[in-house]
Every structure is written in C-alpha cells, then in structure tokens.
Motif scaffolding. Structure first.
Motif, PDB file in Angstrom:
ATOM      1  N   ASP A 176      42.625  16.276  27.127  1.00  0.00           N
ATOM      2  CA  ASP A 176      42.930  17.147  28.264  1.00  0.00           C
ATOM      3  C   ASP A 176      41.623  17.581  28.925  1.00  0.00           C
ATOM      4  O   ASP A 176      41.278  18.757  28.981  1.00  0.00           O
ATOM      5  CB  ASP A 176      43.739  18.359  27.804  1.00  0.00           C
ATOM      6  N   ASN A 177      40.873  16.596  29.423  1.00  0.00           N
ATOM      7  CA  ASN A 177      39.622  16.867  30.114  1.00  0.00           C
ATOM      8  C   ASN A 177      39.607  16.100  31.431  1.00  0.00           C
ATOM      9  O   ASN A 177      40.343  15.126  31.617  1.00  0.00           O
ATOM     10  CB  ASN A 177      38.425  16.507  29.239  1.00  0.00           C
ATOM     11  N   ALA A 178      38.769  16.552  32.340  1.00  0.00           N
ATOM     12  CA  ALA A 178      38.779  15.966  33.688  1.00  0.00           C
ATOM     13  C   ALA A 178      38.397  14.490  33.679  1.00  0.00           C
ATOM     14  O   ALA A 178      38.932  13.703  34.462  1.00  0.00           O
ATOM     15  CB  ALA A 178      37.832  16.755  34.593  1.00  0.00           C
ATOM     16  N   PHE A 179      37.480  14.097  32.800  1.00  0.00           N
ATOM     17  CA  PHE A 179      37.052  12.690  32.764  1.00  0.00           C
ATOM     18  C   PHE A 179      38.236  11.777  32.452  1.00  0.00           C
ATOM     19  O   PHE A 179      38.432  10.746  33.107  1.00  0.00           O
ATOM     20  CB  PHE A 179      35.953  12.483  31.726  1.00  0.00           C
ATOM     21  N   ILE A 205      31.967  22.134  29.982  1.00  0.00           N
ATOM     22  CA  ILE A 205      31.796  21.795  28.563  1.00  0.00           C
ATOM     23  C   ILE A 205      30.620  22.564  27.976  1.00  0.00           C
ATOM     24  O   ILE A 205      30.715  23.149  26.892  1.00  0.00           O
ATOM     25  CB  ILE A 205      31.602  20.277  28.394  1.00  0.00           C
ATOM     26  N   GLN A 206      29.490  22.589  28.699  1.00  0.00           N
ATOM     27  CA  GLN A 206      28.305  23.280  28.194  1.00  0.00           C
ATOM     28  C   GLN A 206      28.536  24.786  28.116  1.00  0.00           C
ATOM     29  O   GLN A 206      28.098  25.439  27.160  1.00  0.00           O
ATOM     30  CB  GLN A 206      27.089  22.983  29.074  1.00  0.00           C
ATOM     31  N   ALA A 207      29.246  25.350  29.088  1.00  0.00           N
ATOM     32  CA  ALA A 207      29.534  26.788  29.059  1.00  0.00           C
ATOM     33  C   ALA A 207      30.403  27.145  27.862  1.00  0.00           C
ATOM     34  O   ALA A 207      30.214  28.191  27.229  1.00  0.00           O
ATOM     35  CB  ALA A 207      30.225  27.207  30.355  1.00  0.00           C
ATOM     36  N   GLN A 208      31.358  26.270  27.514  1.00  0.00           N
ATOM     37  CA  GLN A 208      32.197  26.517  26.341  1.00  0.00           C
ATOM     38  C   GLN A 208      31.379  26.411  25.062  1.00  0.00           C
ATOM     39  O   GLN A 208      31.526  27.233  24.150  1.00  0.00           O
ATOM     40  CB  GLN A 208      33.358  25.512  26.294  1.00  0.00           C
ATOM     41  N   ILE A 209      30.526  25.403  24.964  1.00  0.00           N
ATOM     42  CA  ILE A 209      29.686  25.238  23.777  1.00  0.00           C
ATOM     43  C   ILE A 209      28.803  26.460  23.574  1.00  0.00           C
ATOM     44  O   ILE A 209      28.646  26.974  22.464  1.00  0.00           O
ATOM     45  CB  ILE A 209      28.834  23.962  23.893  1.00  0.00           C
ATOM     46  N   ASP A 210      28.222  26.956  24.672  1.00  0.00           N
ATOM     47  CA  ASP A 210      27.281  28.077  24.592  1.00  0.00           C
ATOM     48  C   ASP A 210      27.986  29.432  24.500  1.00  0.00           C
ATOM     49  O   ASP A 210      27.320  30.444  24.314  1.00  0.00           O
ATOM     50  CB  ASP A 210      26.379  28.088  25.831  1.00  0.00           C
ATOM     51  N   GLN A 211      29.315  29.456  24.647  1.00  0.00           N
ATOM     52  CA  GLN A 211      30.066  30.719  24.733  1.00  0.00           C
ATOM     53  C   GLN A 211      29.434  31.633  25.776  1.00  0.00           C
ATOM     54  O   GLN A 211      29.225  32.828  25.561  1.00  0.00           O
ATOM     55  CB  GLN A 211      30.121  31.424  23.375  1.00  0.00           C
ATOM     56  N   ASN A 212      29.149  31.059  26.944  1.00  0.00           N
ATOM     57  CA  ASN A 212      28.446  31.767  28.008  1.00  0.00           C
ATOM     58  C   ASN A 212      29.461  32.286  29.022  1.00  0.00           C
ATOM     59  O   ASN A 212      30.010  31.520  29.825  1.00  0.00           O
ATOM     60  CB  ASN A 212      27.443  30.820  28.677  1.00  0.00           C
ATOM     61  N   ILE A 213      29.739  33.592  28.979  1.00  0.00           N
ATOM     62  CA  ILE A 213      30.752  34.190  29.844  1.00  0.00           C
ATOM     63  C   ILE A 213      30.369  34.046  31.311  1.00  0.00           C
ATOM     64  O   ILE A 213      31.214  33.747  32.164  1.00  0.00           O
ATOM     65  CB  ILE A 213      30.949  35.674  29.471  1.00  0.00           C
ATOM     66  N   SER A 214      29.090  34.248  31.611  1.00  0.00           N
ATOM     67  CA  SER A 214      28.639  34.153  33.000  1.00  0.00           C
ATOM     68  C   SER A 214      28.854  32.751  33.554  1.00  0.00           C
ATOM     69  O   SER A 214      29.334  32.579  34.686  1.00  0.00           O
ATOM     70  CB  SER A 214      27.155  34.533  33.094  1.00  0.00           C
ATOM     71  N   ASN A 215      28.543  31.729  32.771  1.00  0.00           N
ATOM     72  CA  ASN A 215      28.707  30.357  33.240  1.00  0.00           C
ATOM     73  C   ASN A 215      30.177  29.935  33.281  1.00  0.00           C
ATOM     74  O   ASN A 215      30.578  29.145  34.141  1.00  0.00           O
ATOM     75  CB  ASN A 215      27.910  29.392  32.363  1.00  0.00           C
ATOM     76  N   LEU A 216      30.987  30.454  32.366  1.00  0.00           N
ATOM     77  CA  LEU A 216      32.424  30.187  32.437  1.00  0.00           C
ATOM     78  C   LEU A 216      33.011  30.758  33.724  1.00  0.00           C
ATOM     79  O   LEU A 216      33.850  30.128  34.376  1.00  0.00           O
ATOM     80  CB  LEU A 216      33.142  30.793  31.226  1.00  0.00           C
ATOM     81  N   TRP A 217      32.554  31.967  34.098  1.00  0.00           N
ATOM     82  CA  TRP A 217      33.035  32.550  35.344  1.00  0.00           C
ATOM     83  C   TRP A 217      32.568  31.718  36.544  1.00  0.00           C
ATOM     84  O   TRP A 217      33.330  31.530  37.498  1.00  0.00           O
ATOM     85  CB  TRP A 217      32.573  33.992  35.497  1.00  0.00           C
ATOM     86  N   PHE A 269      40.539  29.602  24.881  1.00  0.00           N
ATOM     87  CA  PHE A 269      41.972  29.345  24.889  1.00  0.00           C
ATOM     88  C   PHE A 269      42.547  29.535  26.293  1.00  0.00           C
ATOM     89  O   PHE A 269      43.320  28.715  26.800  1.00  0.00           O
ATOM     90  CB  PHE A 269      42.610  30.305  23.891  1.00  0.00           C
ATOM     91  N   ILE A 270      42.185  30.639  26.948  1.00  0.00           N
ATOM     92  CA  ILE A 270      42.676  30.965  28.292  1.00  0.00           C
ATOM     93  C   ILE A 270      42.239  29.905  29.297  1.00  0.00           C
ATOM     94  O   ILE A 270      43.028  29.447  30.134  1.00  0.00           O
ATOM     95  CB  ILE A 270      42.160  32.354  28.718  1.00  0.00           C
ATOM     96  N   PHE A 271      40.978  29.491  29.235  1.00  0.00           N
ATOM     97  CA  PHE A 271      40.463  28.508  30.181  1.00  0.00           C
ATOM     98  C   PHE A 271      41.125  27.147  29.983  1.00  0.00           C
ATOM     99  O   PHE A 271      41.358  26.418  30.951  1.00  0.00           O
ATOM    100  CB  PHE A 271      38.942  28.398  30.063  1.00  0.00           C
ATOM    101  N   ALA A 272      41.405  26.791  28.736  1.00  0.00           N
ATOM    102  CA  ALA A 272      42.098  25.525  28.486  1.00  0.00           C
ATOM    103  C   ALA A 272      43.473  25.530  29.155  1.00  0.00           C
ATOM    104  O   ALA A 272      43.900  24.516  29.733  1.00  0.00           O
ATOM    105  CB  ALA A 272      42.234  25.288  26.987  1.00  0.00           C
ATOM    106  N   ARG A 273      44.175  26.657  29.115  1.00  0.00           N
ATOM    107  CA  ARG A 273      45.476  26.763  29.765  1.00  0.00           C
ATOM    108  C   ARG A 273      45.350  26.672  31.284  1.00  0.00           C
ATOM    109  O   ARG A 273      46.157  26.002  31.952  1.00  0.00           O
ATOM    110  CB  ARG A 273      46.148  28.079  29.383  1.00  0.00           C
ATOM    111  N   ILE A 274      44.360  27.345  31.847  1.00  0.00           N
ATOM    112  CA  ILE A 274      44.152  27.295  33.302  1.00  0.00           C
ATOM    113  C   ILE A 274      43.911  25.859  33.746  1.00  0.00           C
ATOM    114  O   ILE A 274      44.506  25.379  34.720  1.00  0.00           O
ATOM    115  CB  ILE A 274      42.958  28.193  33.705  1.00  0.00           C
TER     116      ILE A 274
END
Length: 582
Positions: A364-367, A389-401, A544-549
């Motif tokens: 379930d990824n864009a590629f 992918i990198q934002a999820q790995i880093d648990q970076n809230i700012s980059n996820l936003w 989890f939330i972002f995967a659903r979005i």
C-alpha cells in the motif's frame, strides 16, 4: 498471558470474576485502539494540562490563542467528574469561564497570562501526583462491589480508558502499558511491581505470598509509576574504525574503538562467559562499540530510545563524511551500572517472516499503487513518496505534516489540510471499524490465546470463526465474553457509524488530532521545541493515522482516474459536506 479473553478465575465469586475479566480485557482493547478511534482518546486531564502549560509558556502571542482555548475546552469536559476530587480544577475552570464571557479575545489572555499559568501548573501538579491513584481507587470500587457489570459498565469503562491513556503516556510506550496484567498477576515474585518500601528478596516473597485482589489492583499504581532509571545500551558497529583511545560523542551517544579504556571492563566481563555467542559479541576484525545513555523504566523502553539515538548519530556521521555506516540494531547489551550486564541477541541467520496481511500493508505505497500510471493524480503521490517514507522512519512530526500539506492542499478550496485529513478518516471509518475489530477479536479468540470453553464455544466453532467470516458473524452472538460483545457490536453496527450525527463526532475526534499535529509542527518548526506528552501521543498514533489517510486517497485516485490531485480534494469536500460542518 493476557492476549485472550476471560483469563481470570474467581470460582466462588462469579459477579466479581465477570467484572474483573471485563476490566482486564477492556484494558487490552483500549490499549490497542487508544488514539485510533473515536471514544478511545489517548489523552487524560494530566496530559491535556501539560499541553496547556506548554502553550502558555512558549506561545504567548495571538497565534497561541486557538490552541490554549482547545486545551481548556477539553479540560472542561472532565470538570464535573474531577472537580470534587482535585481542588485545583475549579479555579482554572472559573478563569476559563471569565475568558469565554470576555469573548475569548487575546487581550484577556495576555492580561491574565500569569494567573492562567499558575492555576494550570497547580492543577497539573495535583493530577500528576494523584490521578493514577484516584483512578485505581474508582476501578476498585466498581470491581469489588456486589453490583452487576451491567449497572457499573459505563463508569468502569470510563476509568479504564483513563488508566490506559495515563499509563501509555507515563511509560511512553503502548507496548509497555500492555504488560500491566502480566506483571501484577504474575506467578513469579521477581516480576511483581512492589511498593517502594518493599526492597529485599525476603520482603518481596512475604508480600507476594500474602497478596490478595486488593493488593493486586493496588499494584497498578506501582506499575504506572515505575521509576525511570538511567540505562546504557551497547550496539555493534561493524566496519567502522576509530583511532586507538579516541571516542566520538553525539547526543548522549558515544562511539568507541574496542581498545578504548571506557569499554575495557565490559569486554573483560564478556571474556568470563562460557556462551560463545555472548562472549564473542564484539569480536571481528573491525568493530566499533556504540554506547547510548537513556532514561527508561524498562530495558525494552531503553532499547527503543537507544536504537533511535544510535541510528540518528550514525546517519549524521554518514551524511557529513559521506560514509556508509551500518549498526547491528537487532542485538545489544544493557546495564544500569556498567558492572552487571544483560543481553538480547538475535542471530543474523535467523529468518524474518512476512505474513500475507503484512505483505499487503507493504504494497500500500505510491510506487506500487501507481506503477501502471493510469491515474492522472498518481505521479503527484509518487513524487512525494520517498519524503513520506523518510518522515515515518525518523518519526518526524514536522516532516509528516509537510507531507500532508503536499498531498492535501488545494488553493481552490476553503478547506485546510487538517480538515481534509479528518474528513478522509471519517470516510474510512465504517470499513475501518469493521475490519480492525474483526482482526482484533479473531486474535483474542485464537486457541493460542483463549480456551474455547472460557467463551462458551466448542473447538469447531472457535476454529470456524477464525477462518470463515460468515461463521464469525453466526457464532459471534454466542461468544460468552463481555469484551467480545463490545467489539462485535462496534463491528456490526455499521448503520450507527454511518449516521450524520456519528460522522460529526468522528470528525471532531480526528480534527483534534490533526490540529494537535499542526500545533506541535509549529513549535518544532519555529522554536525547535515540543511537548513530551503530545509527542508521545502523536508518535504512537500518526503512523497508523497517516496510513489510513493514504489508503483512502489512493482509493479515490483509482476511483477517479481522470482527476488530478486538487480535483480529488475537491471531490472529498463534496462527499463530506453533509456532516463536516460542525
């Protein structure tokens, strides 16, 4: 031990047995779903108060008003329940009411900032010291009375949710919170969470052998308030060579060559062992040793923190020096005193199994979803995939936003990304509630976790429910577990979830999460700071939330292949208009 249902037996006290089993099973259910679905929030008065104080102290201009209001509004929900038990609650609510009467303007907040802050801190101090104890006492009242579960279920459920959220945030780990009953109902006296005054092995044995249900429930307080200890975690870094006696230090992480005197004692201790896998842990032609100092109540928690630190440090070295550095993060040594060590070793030749449902998650990824390039919007999602992918790995809230703004912004619509994200999650809610409850309940009734007799089924019925959805629906009403019936009802009541009123409630729940993400993003982006209670919550639920979005967005892209990304956002706006205005 407590992955199944109806694990507790009080054969002479059937009313208490039923209530305790619901409490234990509901706690685990809440731990799994906290922050992920409406009515299962991952917040308590303590955490909300902490976030309020953080805003009052760090965001004092007009931009902070909406966040301060939101936290006070959420605290006010608990006022009727806790005002009589926590004396500092009412004074804060009084000034909140005065602010509302003054039209909630910035001038009132600015002129009364000192009072807002002092009252919030006084309440937080009281909650932090006493909320867990208060919650446990209320749970005991519900469990140890002769009244039936039906009479007490609403109150017991409320205080169980508070306990779960308080424990996850306090222990900074959903996984650690899940271990509550494995510790307080253990048969091993060494694992039981004792009061602070019980120290020696002899005292522990006496206490453990004399314990009863009251003592066991009181131990919840000790578990939730487990002391945070300074711990050291050691990793192998093969292929990295440092000069003799030199060391590199970065963010509580030190990297040593094996010849360094600071690791001499550990290597000498290893040499005394007989197990070759442990004895030779740091053997190799070129191996450096990574030492990470962290604070955690458990070794597992310390390892998780240390893993992030060592990876961030080696990434930094690699980026600055253009070198590829690998860390063996699967195996490690741990210690509190650098004298006595423990270990967790995973062998390189061990296999990692990817199950079918996990394979589907990976795909379930864009590629993969847009590799055929038939969707007009697909390339826009692919363009930002690596960033996500990198934002999820880093648990970076700012980059996820930032990723959310990339994919959900639409200049032609009045909706901001937080509103679009919340609307998307509600679009998915009915299907999500069905499948997530199905998967959870099937896991709990698996014969590995629950004896069929404990839930009133025979083995054939139990197995049929695991393999056949129609049989699951047929035998579900026959399953004798209060928690199972709770989850089964949520799974099957699709019409309730799809009503406009229910969708508005869901939308309010998700918009709060998205606004809180935006709040922390601003603090991180503009001031380089963040609130620990908020970050603990968001790191637990955002992946989890972002995967659903993304799942819903990708489905929309497939459903409307001729629309570009901004047109998809406009379509979502149209599809959610009936219940989004709240």
């Amino acid at each position: 031990m407590f992955n199944g249902l109806n694990s507790v037996t009080f054969s002479n006290f059937p009313i208490e047995e039923r209530k305790v089993n619901f409490f234990v099973d509901f706690y685990q259910y809440c731990n799994h779903f906290a922050g992920k679905i409406n009515n299962h929030d991952l917040d308590t008065p303590t955490s909300i108060c902490a976030k309020l104080i953080f805003q009052l102290e760090n965001n004092k201009d007009k931009r902070g008003v909406k966040f301060v209001k939101n936290h006070l509004k959420r605290l006010a929900v608990y006022s009727n329940i806790y005002a009589s038990s926590f004396a500092e609650f009412q004074p804060l609510m009084h000034i909140w009411e005065r602010w509302i009467q003054a039209d909630g303007n910035y001038t009132f907040l600015r002129d009364n900032l000192s009072e807002f802050t002092s009252l919030s801190k006084a309440l937080h101090t009281q909650l932090e010291a006493n909320l867990i104890s208060h919650t446990v006492e209320r749970i005991k009242e519900h469990l140890l009375t002769n009244e039936s579960l039906e009479t007490l279920k609403e109150g017991l459920s409320f205080f169980t949710k508070i306990l779960v959220a308080e424990t996850i945030i306090g222990r900074r780990s959903r996984n650690e919170a899940r271990e509550l009953f494995s510790e307080i109902m253990t048969n091993d006296y060494r694992k039981f969470p004792y009061p602070a005054h019980i120290n020696t092995s002899e005292e522990k044995r006496r206490f453990f052998n004399a314990k009863n249900i009251v003592v066991i429930l009181d131990a919840i307080k000790n578990f939730a308030h487990a002391p945070v200890l300074e711990q050291y975690i050691y990793f192998r870094i093969p292929g990295l060579e440092l000069a003799d006696n030199s060391a590199y230090e970065h963010n509580n992480t030190k990297i040593y060559p094996k010849s360094h005197p600071d690791v001499k004692g550990m290597l000498e201790w290893l040499s005394t062992l007989t197990d070759p896998d442990i004895k030779n842990f740091f053997e190799g032609k070129i191996i450096s040793i990574g030492e990470v100092k962290v604070k955690s109540a458990t070794v597992k928690g310390a390892y998780k923190l240390a893993k992030n630190n060592i990876l961030n440090t080696t990434r930094y070295i690699g980026a600055v020096l253009d070198k590829s550095i690998h860390v063996d993060i699967e195996s490690y040594l741990h210690t509190e005193n650098k004298v006595n060590f423990g270990w967790n070793i995973r062998f390189i030749n061990g296999k990692a199994v990817i199950h079918e449902n996990e394979r589907l998650q990976l795909e379930d990824n864009a590629f993969d979803r847009f590799k055929d390039d038939t969707c007009h919007s697909g390339w826009e999602f692919v363009k930002h995939e690596q960033y996500y992918i990198q934002a999820q790995i880093d648990q970076n809230i700012s980059n996820l936003w930032a990723y959310l703004e990339f994919v959900l912004s639409n200049p032609s619509t009045s909706l901001v990304p937080a509103e679009v994200a919340a609307a998307i999650l509600v679009l998915d809610e009915t299907e999500f509630q069905f499948w997530s409850n199905l998967h959870y309940l099937r896991n709990t009734i698996d014969s590995m976790n629950t004896n069929c007799k404990r839930i009133g089924l025979d083995i054939d019925q139990q197995q049929a429910m695991l393999n056949d959805l129609d049989k699951f629906k047929e035998y579900g009403p026959l399953t004798q577990s209060d928690l199972f019936q709770y989850g089964f009802s949520k799974m099957m009541n699709q019409s309730n979830l799809a009503s406009s009123e229910s969708r508005r409630e869901q939308y309010r729940f998700y918009i709060e999460i998205m606004n809180e993400t935006y709040e922390q993003r601003n603090l991180i982006q503009h001031q380089g700071i963040s609130c620990e209670a908020a970050v603990t919550k968001l790191n637990s639920i955002l992946p989890f939330i972002f995967a659903r979005i993304r799942h819903v967005l990708f489905e929309y892209a497939k459903r409307y292949p001729t629309k570009n990304r901004t047109e998809l956002i406009e379509q979502i706006k149209v599809d959610t208009a009936n219940w989004r205005e709240v």
